[in-house]
Scaffold this active site. Sequence first.
Site, PDB file in Angstrom:
ATOM      1  N   ASP B 100     -41.757  12.272   9.422  1.00 27.60           N
ATOM      2  CA  ASP B 100     -41.197  13.218  10.198  1.00 27.60           C
ATOM      3  C   ASP B 100     -41.758  14.585  10.221  1.00 27.60           C
ATOM      4  O   ASP B 100     -43.253  14.770  10.132  1.00 27.60           O
ATOM      5  CB  ASP B 100     -40.680  13.429   8.635  1.00 27.60           C
ATOM      6  CG  ASP B 100     -41.190  13.695   6.927  1.00 27.60           C
ATOM      7  OD1 ASP B 100     -42.736  13.079   7.227  1.00 27.60           O
ATOM      8  OD2 ASP B 100     -40.961  14.603   6.874  1.00 27.60           O
ATOM      9  N   GLU B 166     -42.570  13.007   3.793  1.00 26.48           N
ATOM     10  CA  GLU B 166     -43.553  14.201   3.737  1.00 26.48           C
ATOM     11  C   GLU B 166     -43.352  15.169   3.656  1.00 26.48           C
ATOM     12  O   GLU B 166     -43.242  15.955   2.589  1.00 26.48           O
ATOM     13  CB  GLU B 166     -44.806  13.568   4.030  1.00 26.48           C
ATOM     14  CG  GLU B 166     -46.250  13.503   3.742  1.00 26.48           C
ATOM     15  CD  GLU B 166     -45.881  15.066   4.387  1.00 26.48           C
ATOM     16  OE1 GLU B 166     -47.396  16.142   3.533  1.00 26.48           O
ATOM     17  OE2 GLU B 166     -46.149  15.970   5.126  1.00 26.48           O
TER      18      GLU B 166
END
Lengths: 478, 478
Positions: B100, B166
Amino acid sequence: MPAPPEFIKFVDNNSSAFIERLRAAVAIPSVSGDPSFRPRVIEMSNWLNGQLQQYGVTTKQVDLGTHVMDGQTLPLPPAILGRIGDDKSKKTVLLYGHFDVQPAAKSDGWDTDPFVLVEEKDGRLVGRGSTDDKGPILGWLNVLQWHHETKTPLPVNLLFCFEGMEENGSEGLDELVIKEKDGWFKDADCVCISDNYWLNTRTPALTYGLRGLVYFKLNVTGPGRDLHSGVFGRTVHEPMTDLISIMSKLVSPTGEILIPGVDDMVKAADMEERAIYEQLNYSIEDVESGAGGKIALSDDKATVLMGRMRLPSLSLHGIEGAFYGPGAKTVIPAKVSGKFSIRLVPPQTPDSVEPLVKSYIQSEFDKLGSKNTLEIELLHSGKPWVTDYKHWNFAAAITATEEIYKTKPDLTREGGSIPVTLTFAEALGANVLLLPMGRGDDGAHSTNEKLDKSNFIEGTKLLGTYLYEVGAIKAEGK
Amino acid sequence: MPAPPEFIKFVDNNSSAFIERLRAAVAIPSVSGDPSFRPRVIEMSNWLNGQLQQYGVTTKQVDLGTHVMDGQTLPLPPAILGRIGDDKSKKTVLLYGHFDVQPAAKSDGWDTDPFVLVEEKDGRLVGRGSTDDKGPILGWLNVLQWHHETKTPLPVNLLFCFEGMEENGSEGLDELVIKEKDGWFKDADCVCISDNYWLNTRTPALTYGLRGLVYFKLNVTGPGRDLHSGVFGRTVHEPMTDLISIMSKLVSPTGEILIPGVDDMVKAADMEERAIYEQLNYSIEDVESGAGGKIALSDDKATVLMGRMRLPSLSLHGIEGAFYGPGAKTVIPAKVSGKFSIRLVPPQTPDSVEPLVKSYIQSEFDKLGSKNTLEIELLHSGKPWVTDYKHWNFAAAITATEEIYKTKPDLTREGGSIPVTLTFAEALGANVLLLPMGRGDDGAHSTNEKLDKSNFIEGTKLLGTYLYEVGAIKAEGK
């Protein structure tokens, strides 16, 4: 002299058509403060110009040139000048309105698409511009329509001045008014502006005072780009830290302006003046109902009303360039711009307040010892205005209000700013009347802005009747 | 034992193909912090899963359930577990990365579309996620590709744990790691994470410490909707005034945290520890070059480096709900949410810092005497981490760095947070190595994020070589 009964009946019978026209006007997102919407403001000018022409108004769309917004050179939306009637025996009334609107997006918290007019069961007509200021402009169109369709001469000559930059400093308009004061506007005997609100939700109002405005943008820059707070936190001067520190020193939690000298310019009300505010048909509950929360700054009605009408105020609007989205972003923004404005009252003027603001902010910034850079911009400004409410222009409006609403209007000073009011007053030397159509809870500039259907319809009658009362004054030789 | 020369040659000869793969990865806007992008994060999980499978990695996409973001219940993007190799005579290395990315929009100030990778003439590969953390993940894919295509056995067994949350608190990952510590991860002898940066732009680094994080959202509400500052200015308590006041009391312009007790938890460096920072290959100019401005908090190198590596920091990120656009909007926002975070260092923990923050902010808010309402949310948190850099896992990485870059790496503590580092260390009882690919000026979380082509290519060689050095330690009986 009241308006003809046929006019009143026509207004009652055509409410659906009037609302459809308002729907069409709201559907054009004429947001003047966002460069990407500029073509729509121009589209709105063209739409309104066509509406006026179809009712026999002679018009001229005036190119106001260009301006720079957010680094882009943009064409200003054309202002519309209009004239109908040229009877030297009649008074001439200059009507002002604006066809641009504040920004709006569903994501701001609107219950419905702001640019689709929704008629709620309780009579609210919800949509951006419904009350500010497309509804009132369309009120004038409704009056024109009946006179045009029935070939009834208007009781006065009318001049029109409609602009598309009111929500963004009325750029170009002052110059136009001054240029046309001995031209297009030279016959104006008085001015009527319908662009404000009743004090409450019950009592019609006429307004004889407005606060002025200075709108500032504080730019703090330092890093060459946005930074990661993990990598740069506690190694560099962060622009947000500096900006928030400065913004925290402008106004107290209870509304006192902390910039030395600004509040001091305005002398306190004496007992006599205080009594005016105590007598208005208003309550703390009205304020809190309008605001949607029990958050009035005081439990004393006069104190709260004076805060709105006769004291300056400072509001922090937001920050451009910082993280504003949902979620968690660990960014150190590189360039942040704080936006705030001060509402002014006599004897304050932008010229007297601006240097106080700039020197205070610069000195507070210097105290921070930051290596970042501060720039202070005055984005726009307008002087406050107070006029004589004993003038025949107000007398006509008081009588018209009594005829339509069966009550005396509140005579108010308004907290908002319509800078062009003062321009008309000073340039034309004419009395300016503010004749509001909407209620105090309409939510101009807010989410779910609305105009009540009854205010749109009765307000149309009021605007028409006001013209007849002005015409009658002339006939009676006043 | 160095990596085979054929591997090094393959990496040099395939740089264009590697960059094309990075372009494909950057083109998927896998922004985990914005609900509207969630399907693209899931798409990214699927894309990466396919990449691993084509090189013979056995994978499992793990459903982490749902979570609530901005009032919406959303599926968490599936984490990817992988395994290749099952030779009991070899060490097993667990690799972690995240697919991400931080939010990005051209309007934030990017020179180019953030989701279109641009290869600049100076070798910068510009695009969101190029360095954080798609480039490093693709480095591992590059290593796998050569071994797969040449049917060369890997020198170690590899386990993979790639996640898609994250940038937003690694939601669901701690539970997964703990659940799999005796399952999928049970053979892990050590962990390698490539998700941070060199200290400067010249010297490769290995990292043995990270700051933790607590990220707060302060919600101040009062009005039922946005208000017009003309109508309500100086009549009601304005949420922005309260919020800005609170935010101004969190950190000084020079970075000291003003929340009582927070800075005090960390003892000052003694002369010996200070010497470590004075010796690092670093300068004030490096900081200011990375930041893009002459804004370092001090002229003393060790002070600046300690501010980043061994002191907590507090950054103000922005305000949700206030006016953030260009131009001038005279709004009193009804609900505003201030975002700030504190980077933590040992012995601070989220549990020890959170109550200090909440009680201080509540007491400062109470002092304002506002009728508005304050709510304090902890959006996410992670403990700080420090490990033993004399472990064989670091020794292998030091040797590999010397082979590829012909220099000793800087041994650093990092200012950022990778909360999962601590989770792996605690749950698996294994040494965790942070082996960065990118440079200190890559601009992770910033506009124009980049990874230099040479770091991508040499970094791929470094990752492969590190695996051979770990394998050699096993062969030598260490």
